[in-house]
Scaffold this active site. Structure first.
Site, PDB file in Angstrom:
ATOM      1  N   ASP A   1      50.713  60.797 108.496  1.00 32.37           N
ATOM      2  CA  ASP A   1      51.601  59.963 107.680  1.00 32.37           C
ATOM      3  C   ASP A   1      52.283  60.872 106.668  1.00 32.37           C
ATOM      4  O   ASP A   1      51.865  62.020 106.457  1.00 32.37           O
ATOM      5  CB  ASP A   1      50.769  58.885 106.962  1.00 32.37           C
ATOM      6  CG  ASP A   1      51.618  58.042 106.017  1.00 32.37           C
ATOM      7  OD1 ASP A   1      52.673  57.557 106.439  1.00 32.37           O
ATOM      8  OD2 ASP A   1      51.238  57.895 104.839  1.00 32.37           O
ATOM      9  N   SER A   2      53.277  60.339 105.996  1.00 33.55           N
ATOM     10  CA  SER A   2      53.961  61.096 104.953  1.00 33.55           C
ATOM     11  C   SER A   2      53.060  61.355 103.742  1.00 33.55           C
ATOM     12  O   SER A   2      53.352  62.229 102.938  1.00 33.55           O
ATOM     13  CB  SER A   2      55.198  60.312 104.498  1.00 33.55           C
ATOM     14  OG  SER A   2      54.815  59.002 104.127  1.00 33.55           O
TER      15      SER A   2
ATOM     16  N   TYR B   1      58.960  59.820 102.932  1.00 30.40           N
ATOM     17  CA  TYR B   1      59.863  60.010 104.063  1.00 30.40           C
ATOM     18  C   TYR B   1      60.904  58.867 104.083  1.00 30.40           C
ATOM     19  O   TYR B   1      61.963  59.004 104.687  1.00 30.40           O
ATOM     20  CB  TYR B   1      59.100  59.961 105.387  1.00 30.40           C
ATOM     21  CG  TYR B   1      58.303  61.203 105.752  1.00 30.40           C
ATOM     22  CD1 TYR B   1      58.066  62.231 104.843  1.00 30.40           C
ATOM     23  CD2 TYR B   1      57.786  61.339 107.040  1.00 30.40           C
ATOM     24  CE1 TYR B   1      57.324  63.352 105.207  1.00 30.40           C
ATOM     25  CE2 TYR B   1      57.051  62.458 107.420  1.00 30.40           C
ATOM     26  CZ  TYR B   1      56.819  63.459 106.495  1.00 30.40           C
ATOM     27  OH  TYR B   1      56.091  64.557 106.879  1.00 30.40           O
TER      28      TYR B   1
ATOM     29  N   CYS C   1      52.708  56.338 110.074  1.00 30.45           N
ATOM     30  CA  CYS C   1      53.841  56.075 109.189  1.00 30.45           C
ATOM     31  C   CYS C   1      54.895  55.211 109.908  1.00 30.45           C
ATOM     32  O   CYS C   1      55.368  55.585 110.985  1.00 30.45           O
ATOM     33  CB  CYS C   1      54.448  57.421 108.799  1.00 30.45           C
ATOM     34  SG  CYS C   1      55.823  57.310 107.675  1.00 30.45           S
TER      35      CYS C   1
ATOM     36  N   THR D   1      53.099  51.456 105.574  1.00 30.02           N
ATOM     37  CA  THR D   1      51.679  51.752 105.381  1.00 30.02           C
ATOM     38  C   THR D   1      51.080  51.108 104.125  1.00 30.02           C
ATOM     39  O   THR D   1      49.902  50.761 104.107  1.00 30.02           O
ATOM     40  CB  THR D   1      51.501  53.277 105.215  1.00 30.02           C
ATOM     41  OG1 THR D   1      52.492  53.763 104.309  1.00 30.02           O
ATOM     42  CG2 THR D   1      51.603  53.986 106.535  1.00 30.02           C
ATOM     43  N   HIS D   2      51.907  50.980 103.086  1.00 32.08           N
ATOM     44  CA  HIS D   2      51.366  50.526 101.796  1.00 32.08           C
ATOM     45  C   HIS D   2      51.243  49.008 101.680  1.00 32.08           C
ATOM     46  O   HIS D   2      50.530  48.519 100.822  1.00 32.08           O
ATOM     47  CB  HIS D   2      52.271  51.018 100.659  1.00 32.08           C
ATOM     48  CG  HIS D   2      52.224  52.486 100.421  1.00 32.08           C
ATOM     49  ND1 HIS D   2      52.484  53.413 101.417  1.00 32.08           N
ATOM     50  CD2 HIS D   2      51.941  53.203  99.308  1.00 32.08           C
ATOM     51  CE1 HIS D   2      52.371  54.629 100.914  1.00 32.08           C
ATOM     52  NE2 HIS D   2      52.045  54.534  99.636  1.00 32.08           N
TER      53      HIS D   2
END
Ligand code: DGL
Length: 279
Positions: free
Chosen positions: A20-21, A52, A83, A195-196
């Site tokens: 992931d970033s 990203y 991501c 993702t968050h």
């Protein structure tokens, strides 16, 4: 196919690589560890170059290529692109270039949304880059031409989650602003395409109410990973122990390890700082 690729394809005891970033992909690791508890995982968070979601497509593709090269050097048997932004812009390029199973988070989210929507009016929230890619609109319409997709970039949510402001009044106000236009379109399903966002589920639920189904792409992605490993004969056969999690980051480790527990749902005791090979 190179000999080392063949060896990798036949070694079910190798770890799964996830990247992931930054720290957010640990929400995907959490689901994979829940669904595949015996698997070892190598995680890479490109914390030096996060976010990203504000970058151009060519930069996203270049960064993700470097991320995956790093994981290949760790001898992983398959890769999960945790991501959403990378899944939106780079997945086809990565799948074409590398000879091992690679999964992203877009299709699992799309298929889940299509299986739960009753009125075929689907909302999508993600980073600027994910929404700009139109990949959800395209994938949903390719599968169900009559469906309507209402997508909204929500760039302020990533820093708010990293700040730990999931239940803060500021977050509630911003969420209302982002979500009201989607609610006015009478969506009955909302894909959390970042993702968050799983960490905002209860805050989002309070705004959208019970009638909107929230789709967490990471949950479905983990089930995909299990099915695909099984089909490829790559499921880890050792059943006795809990899989190991090894984490690498590209910037200093302290911020990452202190944020990790929130995303991962368990403490992460250490991470290693690495420099990525340029591709
Ligand atoms: N991991 C990114 C995503 O899921 C969010 C953070 C970023 O913009 O890099 O889209």
């Amino acid at each position: 196919m190179l000999a080392e690729d063949i060896a990798r394809l036949h070694n079910s005891e190798l770890p799964i690589g996830i990247f992931d970033s930054g720290v957010g992909g640990l929400t995907v690791v959490r689901q994979i560890r829940h669904t595949l508890p015996h698997e070892d995982i190598v995680y890479l968070g490109d914390t030096a170059r996060v976010p990203y979601g504000t970058k151009s497509p060519s930069t996203i593709v270049r960064f993700s290529d470097e991320d995956i090269e790093f994981l290949l050097h760790q001898q992983v048997k398959a890769v999960v692109v945790g991501c959403s932004t990378v899944s939106a812009w780079a997945l086809p390029t990565l799948i074409k270039k590398y000879d091992l199973p690679i999964w992203g988070v877009i299709m699992p989210g799309v298929e889940t949304a299509l299986s739960v929507t009753r009125n075929n009016r689907i909302g999508v929230i993600g980073t600027n880059a994910t929404i700009r890619s139109m990949c959800y609109n395209r994938s949903i319409k390719a599968r169900r031409p009559g469906a309507r997709v209402f997508a909204r970039a929500c760039p302020l949510l990533v820093p708010l989650v990293e700040e730990g402001w999931m239940n803060h009044r500021v977050t509630r106000i911003i969420l209302e602003d982002y979500l009201q236009p989607l609610l006015r379109q009478r969506i009955d399903t909302l894909i959390l395409a970042c993702t968050h966002f799983p960490l905002l589920k209860s805050a989002i639920r309070r705004i959208v109410g019970k009638s909107v189904t929230l789709v967490d792409s990471a949950e479905r992605c983990a089930i995909y990973a299990r099915e695909s490993l099984e089909q490829n004969g790559l499921l880890c056969k050792k059943r006795r122990r809990h899989g190991r999690l090894e984490a690498f980051v590209t910037d200093e480790t302290q911020r990452f390890t202190s944020l990790a527990q929130r995303f991962l749902g368990e403490p992460l005791h250490s991470a290693l700082k690495v420099v990525l090979p340029a591709t």
